[in-house]
Design a protein around this motif. Structure first.
Motif, PDB file in Angstrom:
ATOM      1  N   GLU A   1     -13.684  25.394   1.154  1.00 20.46           N
ATOM      2  CA  GLU A   1     -12.406  24.687   1.176  1.00 20.46           C
ATOM      3  C   GLU A   1     -12.582  23.319   1.821  1.00 20.46           C
ATOM      4  O   GLU A   1     -13.112  23.203   2.923  1.00 20.46           O
ATOM      5  N   LEU A   2     -12.141  22.283   1.120  1.00 21.69           N
ATOM      6  CA  LEU A   2     -12.183  20.907   1.616  1.00 21.69           C
ATOM      7  C   LEU A   2     -10.750  20.421   1.786  1.00 21.69           C
ATOM      8  O   LEU A   2      -9.978  20.407   0.825  1.00 21.69           O
ATOM      9  N   LYS A   3     -10.404  20.004   3.005  1.00 20.02           N
ATOM     10  CA  LYS A   3      -9.032  19.598   3.293  1.00 20.02           C
ATOM     11  C   LYS A   3      -8.906  18.077   3.370  1.00 20.02           C
ATOM     12  O   LYS A   3      -9.830  17.379   3.775  1.00 20.02           O
ATOM     13  N   ASP A   4      -7.730  17.591   2.994  1.00 21.74           N
ATOM     14  CA  ASP A   4      -7.347  16.183   3.179  1.00 21.74           C
ATOM     15  C   ASP A   4      -8.354  15.210   2.575  1.00 21.74           C
ATOM     16  O   ASP A   4      -8.736  14.212   3.188  1.00 21.74           O
ATOM     17  N   VAL A   5      -8.791  15.491   1.369  1.00 20.13           N
ATOM     18  CA  VAL A   5      -9.706  14.584   0.678  1.00 20.13           C
ATOM     19  C   VAL A   5      -8.899  13.392   0.157  1.00 20.13           C
ATOM     20  O   VAL A   5      -7.943  13.573  -0.601  1.00 20.13           O
ATOM     21  N   PRO A   6      -9.246  12.160   0.542  1.00 16.91           N
ATOM     22  CA  PRO A   6      -8.478  10.983   0.112  1.00 16.91           C
ATOM     23  C   PRO A   6      -8.501  10.818  -1.403  1.00 16.91           C
ATOM     24  O   PRO A   6      -9.411  11.312  -2.081  1.00 16.91           O
TER      25      PRO A   6
ATOM     26  N   LEU B   1       0.850  -1.188   0.000  1.00 10.97           N
ATOM     27  CA  LEU B   1       0.000   0.000   0.000  1.00 10.97           C
ATOM     28  C   LEU B   1       0.885   1.238   0.000  1.00 10.97           C
ATOM     29  O   LEU B   1       1.830   1.330   0.794  1.00 10.97           O
ATOM     30  N   ALA B   2       0.595   2.174  -0.891  1.00 11.53           N
ATOM     31  CA  ALA B   2       1.385   3.406  -1.007  1.00 11.53           C
ATOM     32  C   ALA B   2       0.482   4.609  -0.758  1.00 11.53           C
ATOM     33  O   ALA B   2      -0.138   5.139  -1.687  1.00 11.53           O
ATOM     34  N   PRO B   3       0.372   5.041   0.489  1.00 12.29           N
ATOM     35  CA  PRO B   3      -0.528   6.162   0.807  1.00 12.29           C
ATOM     36  C   PRO B   3      -0.108   7.457   0.116  1.00 12.29           C
ATOM     37  O   PRO B   3       1.087   7.742  -0.036  1.00 12.29           O
ATOM     38  N   LEU B   4      -1.088   8.205  -0.284  1.00 10.47           N
ATOM     39  CA  LEU B   4      -0.864   9.500  -0.912  1.00 10.47           C
ATOM     40  C   LEU B   4      -1.465  10.597  -0.040  1.00 10.47           C
ATOM     41  O   LEU B   4      -2.370  10.353   0.759  1.00 10.47           O
ATOM     42  N   ALA B   5      -0.950  11.791  -0.225  1.00 10.02           N
ATOM     43  CA  ALA B   5      -1.474  12.927   0.529  1.00 10.02           C
ATOM     44  C   ALA B   5      -2.891  13.243   0.085  1.00 10.02           C
ATOM     45  O   ALA B   5      -3.257  13.051  -1.081  1.00 10.02           O
ATOM     46  N   GLY B   6      -3.670  13.709   1.015  1.00 10.16           N
ATOM     47  CA  GLY B   6      -5.013  14.140   0.675  1.00 10.16           C
ATOM     48  C   GLY B   6      -4.978  15.388  -0.185  1.00 10.16           C
ATOM     49  O   GLY B   6      -3.975  16.115  -0.239  1.00 10.16           O
ATOM     50  N   THR B   7      -6.055  15.642  -0.850  1.00  6.41           N
ATOM     51  CA  THR B   7      -6.144  16.785  -1.756  1.00  6.41           C
ATOM     52  C   THR B   7      -6.839  17.955  -1.076  1.00  6.41           C
ATOM     53  O   THR B   7      -7.828  17.773  -0.358  1.00  6.41           O
ATOM     54  N   LEU B   8      -6.311  19.136  -1.288  1.00  2.31           N
ATOM     55  CA  LEU B   8      -6.972  20.357  -0.846  1.00  2.31           C
ATOM     56  C   LEU B   8      -7.814  20.867  -2.010  1.00  2.31           C
ATOM     57  O   LEU B   8      -7.289  21.171  -3.084  1.00  2.31           O
TER      58      LEU B   8
END
Length: 506
Positions: free
Chosen positions: A398-403, A334-341
């Protein structure tokens, strides 16, 4: 002279009382009233002490009203603002049903100014009761076990087990669940933490004692650890149905793998959950080498998720795995990615401005399971609902840390003037992605969301074979085939006492 003065005073007081009554009558002019009864099916006996709730569809124009049925099951509600309402009845030990003894979603009623609506009947059925015990293989009680009840649900994403409620066993392993509609249900017992259930987060690298002795796992009636072997149990109105569980330690497998690409000193965790049920969840910490190991996994289809729950900007990754056979599953990466702003601004096609309670929601549409748009490992330890952003007075949000995933953008408002607005376009750079979805894959996305006042409203009436109004009928607007996997595209309403319905937001 004194008598004359006294008489004048009395006349003045009487005149004021008459004026006050006239004023009160004038104030009530335009208000509606409701009378009805609550009866028990199938006998027709009155149900006393039932709580009747009348809820306005439009909270800005209407209101909420309550009443309690008397010894004869009779109730009255006065001073009702004109409009369309939904009426419910509640009573411990009973379930509200329609005339065909199916679970009722309440009666829809429409009131005009000054209308006096009478002879409305609410039907209630004695609830079914599920009782039993949860025991281990030696016949000893298992306390604090979760007993949950489910109903099979057919939806756009396939068949799922929809949770309806549950309880915990006492020190004798006993449980009791009441107030159920006569129907077929699936029931499971989930061992408590002390019995190695499926909810504890395991520490990676810690030796698992269940390797040799087996483990207690979530067990469905009739004592099936494989959810595919679960069988429904039929409950009957007003009757107690005993269901006992005998849990035994069973052979389970381990799921092993690694989480790659983590920042230095980042703390990560991995969770798996069954795609067909809320009942099976299991987690593990990730060690310093990025390795994880999850034990006590029984056969089934799962979503596995890796995340950094304590990070200021969480990373996450997910995939589907199929657990089958007796062999452990290794090599999952599993390679986690940063959430999207996601930053954006709302634009209206008219002179309407954002309201105080307007929200923008992004809902994941590319996942194949029931939990696609839930953010894992939130503050509640399991997950949160889809990301929601409050709209500012200037229309920005603004939506933070969207997977990572593909999302549909939705708009919701508590303001009546804006409830007829839907998302017409979502422009990312110069491309409208309202149909294809917004792809979140880290970084920052800036979008312009245009809302349009939708004229699509269907009003109509439903009649029976005798051309008589059919109250309580459910009317559903089904979207075009390409959108039938998006539940928010379905619109549903029910007919009122005159058989009329209204479907908005189309």
């Amino acid at each position: 002279m004194r008598h004359i003065i006294l008489m004048l005073v009395c006349l003045l007081v009487l005149a004021r009382q008459v004026f006050a009554q006239d004023a009160a009558t004038a104030k009530e002019t335009g208000k509606a009233s409701l009378e009805g009864r609550v009866v028990k099916e199938p006998s027709g006996e009155p149900v006393k002490k039932a709580i009747i709730e009348l809820i306005a569809e439009n909270q800005e124009e209407g209101g909420n009203y309550t009443a309690t049925s008397d010894q004869e099951g009779h109730f009255e509600i006065h001073g009702i603002e004109p409009g369309r309402y939904q009426m419910f009845a509640e009573r411990t030990g009973f379930v509200e049903v329609d005339q065909k003894r199916r679970r009722s979603r309440g009666l829809y009623l429409s009131f005009s100014a000054g209308q006096k609506l009478k002879d409305q009947t609410l039907h209630m059925l004695a609830g079914a009761i599920l009782t039993g015990r949860v025991l281990d293989e030696d016949g000893d009680p298992m306390s604090d076990a979760d007993v949950r009840i489910y109903r099979r649900r057919f939806g756009p994403k396939g068949v799922r087990l929809e949770p309806l409620g549950g309880t915990q066993t006492n020190d004798l392993g006993e449980f009791r669940i009441g107030g159920l509609l006569a129907d077929k249900y699936f029931v499971c017992a989930i061992p408590a933490v002390g019995f190695q259930n499926m909810f504890g987060v395991q520490k990676s690298g810690v030796k698992d004692a269940t390797t040799t002795q087996g483990a207690y796992v979530t067990t469905f009636y009739p004592n099936a650890t494989d959810r595919a072997q679960a069988a429904p149990i039929e409950l009957h109105a007003g009757e107690e149905t005993p269901v006992d569980f005998s849990l035994s330690r069973v052979h389970t497998v381990k799921v092993r793998g690694s989480v790659v690409g983590l920042p230095a000193n980042a703390e990560a965790a991995v969770m798996i959950r069954a795609q067909d049920s809320y009942a099976v969840m299991l987690g593990s910490e990730v060690d310093k080498q990025g390795k994880f190991e999850i034990s006590q996994v029984s056969p089934g289809l799962y979503t596995i998720i890796a995340t950094t729950p304590m990070a200021d900007s969480p990373l996450s990754a997910r995939r589907t795995i199929q657990v089958a056979g007796d062999a452990d599953m290794d090599g999952i990466v599993l390679a986690p990615l940063a959430g999207t702003l996601i930053r954006g601004k709302l634009h209206f096609d008219g002179k309407v401005k954002p309201g105080t309670y307007d929200n923008v929601v992004v809902r994941r549409i590319d996942g194949g399971d029931e939990f696609s748009d839930i953010i894992p490992f939130a503050s509640d330890g399991i997950g949160t609902l889809p990301p929601v952003a409050h709209v500012q007075p200037d229309g920005s949000f603004e939506l933070k840390d969207v997977p990572p995933g593909i999302y549909e953008v939705e708009f919701s408002s508590a303001v009546n003037a804006l409830q007829g607005y839907l998302v017409d376009s979502v422009v990312l750079r110069t491309k409208d992605v309202v149909e294809t979805g917004l792809k979140a894959n880290g970084g920052t996305l800036t979008i312009d969301v245009t809302l349009k006042a939708i004229a699509g409203e269907v009003n109509g009436a439903v009649q029976n074979k005798k051309s008589e109004p059919l109250p309580g009928a459910v009317v559903v607007a089904v979207p075009e085939e390409e959108y039938r996997k998006r539940e928010n595209r379905y619109k549903k309403s029910a007919t009122d006492q005159q058989g009329r319905f209204s479907l908005g937001g189309l």
